[in-house]
Design an enzyme around this catalytic site. Structure first.
Site, PDB file in Angstrom:
ATOM      1  N   ARG A 194       6.952  -6.394   3.213  1.00  0.00           N
ATOM      2  CA  ARG A 194       5.695  -6.887   2.662  1.00  0.00           C
ATOM      3  C   ARG A 194       5.702  -6.656   1.162  1.00  0.00           C
ATOM      4  NH1 ARG A 194      -0.523  -5.522   4.435  1.00  0.00           N
ATOM      5  NH2 ARG A 194       0.014  -3.370   3.895  1.00  0.00           N
TER       6      ARG A 194
ATOM      7  N   ASP B 257      -8.940  -5.683   5.930  1.00  0.00           N
ATOM      8  CA  ASP B 257      -9.468  -6.463   4.818  1.00  0.00           C
ATOM      9  C   ASP B 257     -10.483  -7.496   5.297  1.00  0.00           C
ATOM     10  OD1 ASP B 257      -8.044  -5.909   2.081  1.00  0.00           O
ATOM     11  OD2 ASP B 257      -6.481  -5.759   3.586  1.00  0.00           O
TER      12      ASP B 257
ATOM     13  N   GLU C  62      -6.553 -12.784   5.479  1.00  0.00           N
ATOM     14  CA  GLU C  62      -7.283 -11.544   5.687  1.00  0.00           C
ATOM     15  C   GLU C  62      -8.618 -11.478   4.948  1.00  0.00           C
ATOM     16  OE1 GLU C  62      -4.761  -8.320   4.399  1.00  0.00           O
ATOM     17  OE2 GLU C  62      -3.786  -9.571   2.900  1.00  0.00           O
TER      18      GLU C  62
ATOM     19  N   ASP D 199      17.071 -11.097  -2.540  1.00  0.00           N
ATOM     20  CA  ASP D 199      18.397 -10.718  -3.033  1.00  0.00           C
ATOM     21  C   ASP D 199      18.799  -9.324  -2.568  1.00  0.00           C
ATOM     22  OD1 ASP D 199      18.742 -13.145  -4.259  1.00  0.00           O
ATOM     23  OD2 ASP D 199      18.588 -12.398  -6.314  1.00  0.00           O
TER      24      ASP D 199
ATOM     25  N   HIS E 113       0.796  -1.224   0.000  1.00  0.00           N
ATOM     26  CA  HIS E 113       0.000   0.000   0.000  1.00  0.00           C
ATOM     27  C   HIS E 113       0.830   1.277   0.000  1.00  0.00           C
ATOM     28  CE1 HIS E 113      -3.731  -2.146   0.264  1.00  0.00           C
ATOM     29  NE2 HIS E 113      -3.381  -2.748   1.392  1.00  0.00           N
TER      30      HIS E 113
END
Length: 256
Positions: free
Chosen positions: A73, A178, A152, A87, A48
């Site tokens: 996230r 959510d 969620e 990585d 987000h």
């Protein structure tokens, strides 16, 4: 030399409470500031917040000297994205909208090198190995990667017990906004019906030997989740903290 120990993962294994905060500015300087606050973990939000792989990398670099563990996230659970953040040096990955055990199993594979996974073997030129200075990275990385999946919505809740059986999932994060919206409460995660589902999920996650996590955006919610048994608990969002503090300060002095 093996890869650095993932202190956050091992704290979860030991059952220790980990208090964290969300970071949504997508800026390395604010990440560095947040790293001085004393949280156990901090989320670099790629879902987000306006992040890309470069800004995620820069925030990982900004937190390198901090005692706060960075959790990245990703915007969606795709192999290529997970490969990129690993990585870049992330050791803990949080994946939104996990709805099935098959999806969780694929995410585990995404986080591991062959033959048990599908992670690309090319970290020698990446930040994860400090550009080749950790010669035993490939041999030791899998054990230090922490995979957190977000459950969620109603579909995820229906599949929760199957998701919890997936080896390699270290923790399950409940997304209250959510979930409440999918349940018909339009983001009202304080609705008693939503709280009951969250409490039941946390109990089931703990019983399965996984770590339950969640985000509270105010003290009442955070306290409620703490009492339910959340183990990795985020207690705020950096953007909201600035907005609330600045508005309160302005209102205080403009009222004189």
């Amino acid at each position: 030399m093996p890869v650095q120990n993932n202190s956050f993962k091992h704290a979860l294994i030991q059952g220790e409470l980990q208090i964290g905060c969300w970071m949504s500015f997508a800026e390395s300087i604010t990440a560095e500031i947040m790293g001085t606050a004393g949280f156990d973990w901090l989320v670099i939000d790629g879902e987000h917040a306006p992040n890309d792989i470069r800004s995620i990398r820069d925030q990982l670099m900004a937190l390198a000297a901090s005692s706060s563990h960075p959790v990245v996230r990703v915007p969606v659970g795709e192999t290529a994205l997970i490969k990129m953040v690993l990585d870049a040096g992330a050791q803990t990955v949080l994946v939104p909208m996990v709805e099935t055990a098959d999806q969780a199993r694929q995410l585990v594979r995404d986080c591991r090198y062959p033959p048990t996974g599908v992670r690309g073997v090319g970290a020698g030129a990446a930040r994860a190995t400090m550009y080749g200075s950790i010669p035993e990275y490939i041999q030791s990385a899998d054990d230090q990667i922490c995979l957190l999946v977000q459950v969620e919505n109603r579909a995820g809740m229906a599949a929760l017990d199957d998701i919890l059986k997936v080896e390699g999932v270290d923790g399950v994060f409940i997304g209250p906004a959510d979930l409440s919206t999918d349940m018909g409460y339009q983001g009202n995660s304080a609705a008693p019906e939503v709280r009951a589902v969250i409490a039941d999920a946390i109990t089931r996650i703990k019983a399965a030997g996984k770590a339950p996590g969640i985000l509270g955006t105010n003290d009442e919610a955070s306290q409620a989740y703490y009492e339910m048994g959340a183990q990795f608990l985020a207690v705020g969002i950096d953007v909201m903290l600035l907005a609330q503090a600045s508005r309160t300060l302005a209102a205080k002095w403009k009222a004189k």
